[in-house]
Design a protein around this motif. Structure first.
Motif, PDB file in Angstrom:
ATOM      1  N   GLY A 134       0.849  -1.323  -0.005  1.00 34.42           N
ATOM      2  CA  GLY A 134      -0.215   0.014   0.046  1.00 34.42           C
ATOM      3  C   GLY A 134       0.845   1.194  -0.022  1.00 34.42           C
ATOM      4  N   GLU A 135       1.986   1.225   0.998  1.00 33.92           N
ATOM      5  CA  GLU A 135       2.649   2.301   0.770  1.00 33.92           C
ATOM      6  C   GLU A 135       3.676   2.626  -0.404  1.00 33.92           C
ATOM      7  OE1 GLU A 135       4.539   1.831   4.571  1.00 33.92           O
ATOM      8  OE2 GLU A 135       2.798   2.251   5.834  1.00 33.92           O
ATOM      9  N   ASN A 136       4.241   1.384  -1.122  1.00 33.41           N
ATOM     10  CA  ASN A 136       5.141   1.595  -1.974  1.00 33.41           C
ATOM     11  C   ASN A 136       4.773   1.079  -3.222  1.00 33.41           C
ATOM     12  OD1 ASN A 136       7.773   2.312  -0.013  1.00 33.41           O
ATOM     13  ND2 ASN A 136       6.456   0.528   0.908  1.00 33.41           N
ATOM     14  N   TYR A 137       3.651   0.764  -3.545  1.00 31.39           N
ATOM     15  CA  TYR A 137       3.045   0.368  -4.741  1.00 31.39           C
ATOM     16  C   TYR A 137       3.689   1.078  -6.242  1.00 31.39           C
ATOM     17  CZ  TYR A 137      -0.068  -0.889  -8.807  1.00 31.39           C
ATOM     18  OH  TYR A 137      -0.611  -1.430 -10.080  1.00 31.39           O
ATOM     19  N   GLN A 138       3.618   2.435  -5.978  1.00 30.69           N
ATOM     20  CA  GLN A 138       3.880   3.626  -7.041  1.00 30.69           C
ATOM     21  C   GLN A 138       5.413   3.190  -7.384  1.00 30.69           C
ATOM     22  OE1 GLN A 138       1.311   4.801  -8.497  1.00 30.69           O
ATOM     23  NE2 GLN A 138       2.757   5.092 -10.200  1.00 30.69           N
ATOM     24  N   ASP A 139       6.515   2.835  -6.404  1.00 28.97           N
ATOM     25  CA  ASP A 139       7.806   2.611  -6.458  1.00 28.97           C
ATOM     26  C   ASP A 139       7.824   1.401  -7.471  1.00 28.97           C
ATOM     27  OD1 ASP A 139      10.727   2.580  -6.096  1.00 28.97           O
ATOM     28  OD2 ASP A 139      10.409   1.229  -4.574  1.00 28.97           O
ATOM     29  N   LEU A 140       7.020   0.232  -6.799  1.00 20.90           N
ATOM     30  CA  LEU A 140       6.999  -1.109  -7.306  1.00 20.90           C
ATOM     31  C   LEU A 140       6.807  -0.995  -8.915  1.00 20.90           C
ATOM     32  CD1 LEU A 140       6.284  -3.384  -4.204  1.00 20.90           C
ATOM     33  CD2 LEU A 140       8.563  -3.221  -5.320  1.00 20.90           C
ATOM     34  N   LEU A 141       5.790  -0.410  -9.107  1.00 21.10           N
ATOM     35  CA  LEU A 141       5.132  -0.071 -10.642  1.00 21.10           C
ATOM     36  C   LEU A 141       6.359   0.518 -11.346  1.00 21.10           C
ATOM     37  CD1 LEU A 141       2.819  -0.722 -12.555  1.00 21.10           C
ATOM     38  CD2 LEU A 141       1.937   1.414 -11.683  1.00 21.10           C
ATOM     39  N   ILE A 164      11.917  -6.203   1.911  1.00 21.76           N
ATOM     40  CA  ILE A 164      10.694  -6.858   1.076  1.00 21.76           C
ATOM     41  C   ILE A 164      11.007  -5.977  -0.425  1.00 21.76           C
ATOM     42  CG2 ILE A 164       8.084  -6.167   0.711  1.00 21.76           C
ATOM     43  CD1 ILE A 164       8.194  -6.000   3.791  1.00 21.76           C
ATOM     44  N   ARG A 165      11.449  -4.841  -0.512  1.00 26.09           N
ATOM     45  CA  ARG A 165      11.491  -4.287  -1.832  1.00 26.09           C
ATOM     46  C   ARG A 165      12.527  -5.149  -2.567  1.00 26.09           C
ATOM     47  NH1 ARG A 165      14.647  -0.521  -4.860  1.00 26.09           N
ATOM     48  NH2 ARG A 165      13.241   0.838  -6.456  1.00 26.09           N
ATOM     49  N   LYS A 166      13.664  -5.507  -2.097  1.00 27.08           N
ATOM     50  CA  LYS A 166      14.663  -6.376  -2.870  1.00 27.08           C
ATOM     51  C   LYS A 166      14.117  -7.645  -3.220  1.00 27.08           C
ATOM     52  CE  LYS A 166      18.794  -5.033  -0.281  1.00 27.08           C
ATOM     53  NZ  LYS A 166      19.604  -5.568   0.643  1.00 27.08           N
ATOM     54  N   TYR A 167      13.195  -8.306  -2.614  1.00 26.65           N
ATOM     55  CA  TYR A 167      12.399  -9.681  -2.518  1.00 26.65           C
ATOM     56  C   TYR A 167      11.525  -9.437  -3.935  1.00 26.65           C
ATOM     57  CZ  TYR A 167      10.497 -14.197  -1.665  1.00 26.65           C
ATOM     58  OH  TYR A 167       9.957 -15.530  -1.845  1.00 26.65           O
ATOM     59  N   VAL A 168      10.716  -8.433  -3.637  1.00 27.97           N
ATOM     60  CA  VAL A 168       9.689  -8.073  -4.860  1.00 27.97           C
ATOM     61  C   VAL A 168      10.186  -8.126  -6.095  1.00 27.97           C
ATOM     62  CG1 VAL A 168       7.686  -6.714  -5.632  1.00 27.97           C
ATOM     63  CG2 VAL A 168       7.839  -7.399  -3.349  1.00 27.97           C
ATOM     64  N   ILE A 169      11.281  -7.180  -6.162  1.00 24.11           N
ATOM     65  CA  ILE A 169      12.160  -6.662  -7.487  1.00 24.11           C
ATOM     66  C   ILE A 169      12.813  -7.976  -7.957  1.00 24.11           C
ATOM     67  CG2 ILE A 169      13.996  -5.384  -8.294  1.00 24.11           C
ATOM     68  CD1 ILE A 169      13.262  -3.306  -6.519  1.00 24.11           C
ATOM     69  N   ALA A 170      13.410  -8.789  -7.011  1.00 23.41           N
ATOM     70  CA  ALA A 170      14.046 -10.024  -7.696  1.00 23.41           C
ATOM     71  C   ALA A 170      12.845 -11.013  -8.096  1.00 23.41           C
ATOM     72  CB  ALA A 170      14.684 -10.640  -6.316  1.00 23.41           C
ATOM     73  N   SER A 171      11.770 -11.263  -7.479  1.00 24.05           N
ATOM     74  CA  SER A 171      10.900 -12.347  -7.882  1.00 24.05           C
ATOM     75  C   SER A 171      10.275 -11.720  -9.310  1.00 24.05           C
ATOM     76  CB  SER A 171       9.574 -12.095  -7.095  1.00 24.05           C
ATOM     77  OG  SER A 171       9.943 -12.603  -5.772  1.00 24.05           O
ATOM     78  N   MET A 172       9.988 -10.117  -9.582  1.00 19.53           N
ATOM     79  CA  MET A 172       9.524  -9.859 -11.030  1.00 19.53           C
ATOM     80  C   MET A 172      10.725 -10.010 -11.866  1.00 19.53           C
ATOM     81  SD  MET A 172       7.525  -5.936 -10.274  1.00 19.53           S
ATOM     82  CE  MET A 172       8.926  -5.010  -9.408  1.00 19.53           C
ATOM     83  N   ARG A 173      11.777  -9.812 -11.631  1.00 12.66           N
ATOM     84  CA  ARG A 173      13.047 -10.061 -12.559  1.00 12.66           C
ATOM     85  C   ARG A 173      12.975 -11.664 -13.092  1.00 12.66           C
ATOM     86  NH1 ARG A 173      17.220  -6.225  -9.820  1.00 12.66           N
ATOM     87  NH2 ARG A 173      16.690  -4.430 -11.126  1.00 12.66           N
ATOM     88  N   MET A 174      12.744 -12.564 -12.051  1.00  7.89           N
ATOM     89  CA  MET A 174      12.773 -14.008 -12.340  1.00  7.89           C
ATOM     90  C   MET A 174      11.668 -14.259 -13.074  1.00  7.89           C
ATOM     91  SD  MET A 174      14.236 -15.940  -8.913  1.00  7.89           S
ATOM     92  CE  MET A 174      12.699 -16.252  -8.248  1.00  7.89           C
ATOM     93  N   SER A 175      10.374 -13.588 -12.893  1.00  7.63           N
ATOM     94  CA  SER A 175       8.988 -13.890 -13.283  1.00  7.63           C
ATOM     95  C   SER A 175       9.443 -13.454 -14.933  1.00  7.63           C
ATOM     96  CB  SER A 175       8.052 -13.341 -12.809  1.00  7.63           C
ATOM     97  OG  SER A 175       6.679 -13.556 -13.410  1.00  7.63           O
ATOM     98  N   TRP A 176       9.803 -12.150 -15.093  1.00  3.94           N
ATOM     99  CA  TRP A 176      10.147 -11.698 -16.472  1.00  3.94           C
ATOM    100  C   TRP A 176      11.069 -12.620 -17.342  1.00  3.94           C
ATOM    101  CZ3 TRP A 176       8.368  -8.633 -20.109  1.00  3.94           C
ATOM    102  CH2 TRP A 176       8.935  -8.027 -20.974  1.00  3.94           C
TER     103      TRP A 176
END
Length: 184
Positions: free
Chosen positions: A9-16, A58-70
């Motif tokens: 909720g707080e970091n959605y824009q950054d992750l997007l 959390i940010r590192k984990y989500v970004i790593a997950s997005m890169r792996m998914s991509w």
């Protein structure tokens, strides 16, 4: 609400923004697929308990997950979004040749150029379904690979075929004449 939910909720824009950078375009589907997967598996909660630097973790984990998914050919994102687009580009020329190998359309190069332009004018979803279908995938195969209903796929294919028929009927002769006169 979980720590992960609060973080989103707080970091959605950054992750997007990061997702947009990864896909070099609109990264919403990538981000949403990864978040859905993480919430389903429950993996992030362990990371959320790591103390003071948990937001960075959390940010590192989500970004790593997005890169792996991509990059992973087995990820849900790849199967639903990236694979159909790759397949579409790979087989466009084959479709053009099948549509224009009749004597009425002898110039395959001009026909390919015409169809390229007309496919690009089509809505993206209809275009992808059309390309996959013309390459020998049944609507059932497409449904199994994407999870999209047969009704939706059938309507999309019918719209695409109708659009191409109308474009050929309305614009093909003039397009061919214009392009042949530009060559000479």
């Amino acid at each position: 609400m979980s720590e992960f939910g609060k973080y989103l909720g707080e970091n959605y824009q950054d992750l997007l923004t990061v997702a947009n950078t990864i896909v070099q375009g609109d990264g919403r589907e990538l981000l949403h697929d990864v978040v859905t997967d993480l919430l389903t598996r429950g993996v992030p909660e362990g990371i959320c308990q790591r103390g003071e630097g948990k937001s960075a973790e959390i940010r590192k984990y989500v970004i790593a997950s997005m890169r792996m998914s991509w990059h992973s050919g087995s990820s849900r994102y790849y199967q639903r979004h990236k694979r159909p687009i790759i397949m579409e580009h790979k087989h466009r020329a084959q479709i053009y040749r099948e549509l224009y190998e009749s004597s009425e359309h002898p110039d395959v190069t001009v026909a390919i150029q015409f169809m390229h332009e007309k496919l690009d004018e089509m809505p993206e979803f209809d275009r992808i379904v059309c390309v996959l279908w013309y390459n020998g995938n049944s609507l059932k195969d497409i449904r199994e690979g994407t999870g999209i209903s047969l009704t939706t796929l059938s309507k999309s294919l019918n719209r695409a075929k109708q659009f191409l028929r109308e474009q050929v009927e309305r614009h093909w002769r003039q397009y061919r004449e214009d392009n042949q006169s530009n060559r000479h």
